[in-house]
Design an enzyme around this catalytic site. Sequence first.
Site, PDB file in Angstrom:
ATOM      1  N   GLY A  13       0.830  -1.199   0.000  1.00 14.37           N
ATOM      2  CA  GLY A  13       0.000   0.000   0.000  1.00 14.37           C
ATOM      3  C   GLY A  13       0.864   1.249   0.000  1.00 14.37           C
ATOM      4  O   GLY A  13       2.073   1.201  -0.253  1.00 14.37           O
ATOM      5  N   TRP A  45      -8.439   1.021  -1.919  1.00 16.57           N
ATOM      6  CA  TRP A  45      -9.865   1.177  -1.653  1.00 16.57           C
ATOM      7  C   TRP A  45     -10.210   2.540  -1.048  1.00 16.57           C
ATOM      8  O   TRP A  45     -11.387   2.847  -0.871  1.00 16.57           O
ATOM      9  CB  TRP A  45     -10.332   0.078  -0.700  1.00 16.57           C
ATOM     10  N   ALA A  46      -9.196   3.330  -0.719  1.00 14.23           N
ATOM     11  CA  ALA A  46      -9.450   4.607  -0.041  1.00 14.23           C
ATOM     12  C   ALA A  46     -10.124   5.595  -0.987  1.00 14.23           C
ATOM     13  O   ALA A  46      -9.593   5.926  -2.037  1.00 14.23           O
ATOM     14  CB  ALA A  46      -8.139   5.190   0.477  1.00 14.23           C
ATOM     15  N   GLN A  47     -11.291   6.082  -0.591  1.00 11.38           N
ATOM     16  CA  GLN A  47     -12.048   6.993  -1.450  1.00 11.38           C
ATOM     17  C   GLN A  47     -11.758   8.463  -1.131  1.00 11.38           C
ATOM     18  O   GLN A  47     -11.560   9.270  -2.025  1.00 11.38           O
ATOM     19  CB  GLN A  47     -13.555   6.739  -1.276  1.00 11.38           C
ATOM     20  N   GLY A  48     -11.756   8.779   0.172  1.00 10.18           N
ATOM     21  CA  GLY A  48     -11.790  10.179   0.584  1.00 10.18           C
ATOM     22  C   GLY A  48     -10.605  11.007   0.144  1.00 10.18           C
ATOM     23  O   GLY A  48     -10.701  11.849  -0.738  1.00 10.18           O
ATOM     24  N   GLU A 114     -14.437  16.701   5.544  1.00 12.14           N
ATOM     25  CA  GLU A 114     -14.998  15.472   6.091  1.00 12.14           C
ATOM     26  C   GLU A 114     -15.263  15.644   7.577  1.00 12.14           C
ATOM     27  O   GLU A 114     -14.919  16.671   8.176  1.00 12.14           O
ATOM     28  CB  GLU A 114     -14.050  14.283   5.822  1.00 12.14           C
ATOM     29  N   HIS A 268     -16.943   2.636  10.138  1.00 13.43           N
ATOM     30  CA  HIS A 268     -17.335   3.741   9.264  1.00 13.43           C
ATOM     31  C   HIS A 268     -18.852   3.878   9.335  1.00 13.43           C
ATOM     32  O   HIS A 268     -19.581   2.893   9.212  1.00 13.43           O
ATOM     33  CB  HIS A 268     -16.892   3.478   7.826  1.00 13.43           C
ATOM     34  N   ARG A 315     -16.234  10.377  13.518  1.00 14.01           N
ATOM     35  CA  ARG A 315     -16.825   9.104  13.101  1.00 14.01           C
ATOM     36  C   ARG A 315     -17.381   8.279  14.250  1.00 14.01           C
ATOM     37  O   ARG A 315     -18.401   7.598  14.105  1.00 14.01           O
ATOM     38  CB  ARG A 315     -15.788   8.274  12.338  1.00 14.01           C
ATOM     39  N   HIS A 376     -14.009  -0.629   9.817  1.00 12.00           N
ATOM     40  CA  HIS A 376     -13.325   0.135   8.777  1.00 12.00           C
ATOM     41  C   HIS A 376     -11.825   0.298   9.004  1.00 12.00           C
ATOM     42  O   HIS A 376     -11.028   0.079   8.097  1.00 12.00           O
ATOM     43  CB  HIS A 376     -13.969   1.524   8.682  1.00 12.00           C
ATOM     44  N   GLU A 400      -1.478   1.550   8.663  1.00 16.00           N
ATOM     45  CA  GLU A 400      -2.547   1.113   9.558  1.00 16.00           C
ATOM     46  C   GLU A 400      -2.097   0.038  10.535  1.00 16.00           C
ATOM     47  O   GLU A 400      -2.657  -0.109  11.619  1.00 16.00           O
ATOM     48  CB  GLU A 400      -3.739   0.599   8.736  1.00 16.00           C
ATOM     49  N   ARG A 411      -9.724   7.834  14.921  1.00 14.58           N
ATOM     50  CA  ARG A 411      -8.993   8.491  13.829  1.00 14.58           C
ATOM     51  C   ARG A 411      -9.820   9.590  13.182  1.00 14.58           C
ATOM     52  O   ARG A 411     -10.984   9.379  12.833  1.00 14.58           O
ATOM     53  CB  ARG A 411      -8.605   7.460  12.763  1.00 14.58           C
TER      54      ARG A 411
END
Length: 562
Positions: A13, A45-48, A114, A268, A315, A376, A400, A411
């Site tokens: 990653g 897979w990280a979108q933000g 966010e 999440h 979150r 998540h 991570e 987080r």
Amino acid sequence: MSRDFDVLVVGSGIAGLSFALNVAQRGLSVAILTKKNKADSNTNWAQGGIAVVTAQTDDFDKHVRDTLVAGDGLCNEKVVREIVRDGPARVRELVEWGVNFSRNERGAYDLGREGGHGERRILHVKDMTGKAIEEALLRAIAREPRVTLLEHFFAIDVITTAKLGRPRAWKSKIVPSEATGSPIRTGRSARFDHSKIPTRSRVAGLYALDVRDGRVVTFRAPVVMLSSGGAGQVYLYTTNPDIATGDGIAMAYRAGVEVRNMEFIQFHPTTLYAPATNTRFLISEAVRGEGAVLRNLQGEAFMRAYHPMADLAPRDIVARAIDTEMKKSGAPHVWLDITHRKEAWLKQRFPQIFAGCRELGFNLARDKIPVVPAAHYTCGGVATNLAAETSLPGLYACGEVACTGLHGANRLASNSLLEAVVMAHRGAESVGRYLEAANARAGRAPAIPEWVDLGGGDTDERVVISHNWDELRRAMWDYVGIMRTTKRLERARTRVAHLAREIQEYYWNFSVEPRLLELRNLTTVAELIITCALQRHESRGLHAIADYPRRLKTARDSRVRL
């Protein structure tokens, strides 16, 4: 069969790839071991996006403050300040490696917002930031001759000189340190100073399974970087890919390294509820950052009743609020509503999310989207200092898999990619210093015994793996979820301990295979989560426990070490 390198990296990653590039630029030979394809990672897979101070309306103190608030009193402020401060330089490095962050019509970065952030500071590539970073780093890796990327190599265990020096500690495989017990200690760890302990155990390499031909290969190296991601697959429902099985955390623990704060598993708040597919498609927090509102099944916006920041609360608060609303009404989900936005804009800003929802029958511009929380992010992990060093000389952790003190009890959104790239750079600098010192006092490289496959066993017993896999993940979901009780945690401990004994017996009597190795690691991680959760007699951040609803004034890390 053995192979020699200066540095071994477990995982491909953002943490592992950027670390490998930095180390290779120092003239060192690097092997990256990834258990599946090179692009299979949580990063992909990280979108933000990545939270970094770039706007004139923002500053480091604001970012630090938001991180500390989200972390609920357990962040290490020194760590937070240094990682936030290093962020802009590491972003420039990503751009140099080929990452093209989204820009607005004026050519400036198109900054998102966010949950938990007081300012717009999220750099992104639409809603595919992780994928864009992964692709850019893999292109850079392909141009670097000192890096060897080995796909389908599953790291099994770290080899240490202490075990090499104790013949009785070896059979044909590494003796499972799970059998030695795990005393618990509390309080903050001291600084790791390897120069003062030259005779202490250190890294000698690792064993890895070549998945394609079933052979276990011995890798010799004085440095191993664990960057294998988190452990979302320990839960029945997760946003994580299949590879997120806590491998690095379990390997470090078996090597005797401290693991910290594992009770803080981030759920999440918004994953698409699609019971027919049994999947949890992530709907990025950035959607709420652009105005989406959470509503109960009566259509009422409910987040203002839980936090002043409403839908943009941290979150842990949003996930618990959704869980509470669902339990109050018996509803299987709540709604996420962004229907006030135009379809063309949503397709441009969130192309992946829009397409994913459409595939499952929902149109973001016209439909309220059913959402539920899912596991998540692992906020705890292998304890490291600001140089990515663990307590075992030669063993490093980044991303991570690690616990630096940045995230505390929860987080802050998009701080994960920031931490990964900053700590990868710092870890590379530390490795350079460590290897210089090691070379100055170098002796003959230790001989490492080859792996001997014990094999045998009844192949019909392989059904145990799939049954135990399902039982473990359901037990964790039912007993160690968003809201906990001591009784449920104790039930989970009993069930997981039974599974661990079965899996360990299986491990010693059969040839290793990926599914078995993953289950072994997940069971270890589950035990660590439960052990840490039972230590914390308070509700803090992501650890909400009905027996201790109040937050204590003094915050302490939970710690587990062999």
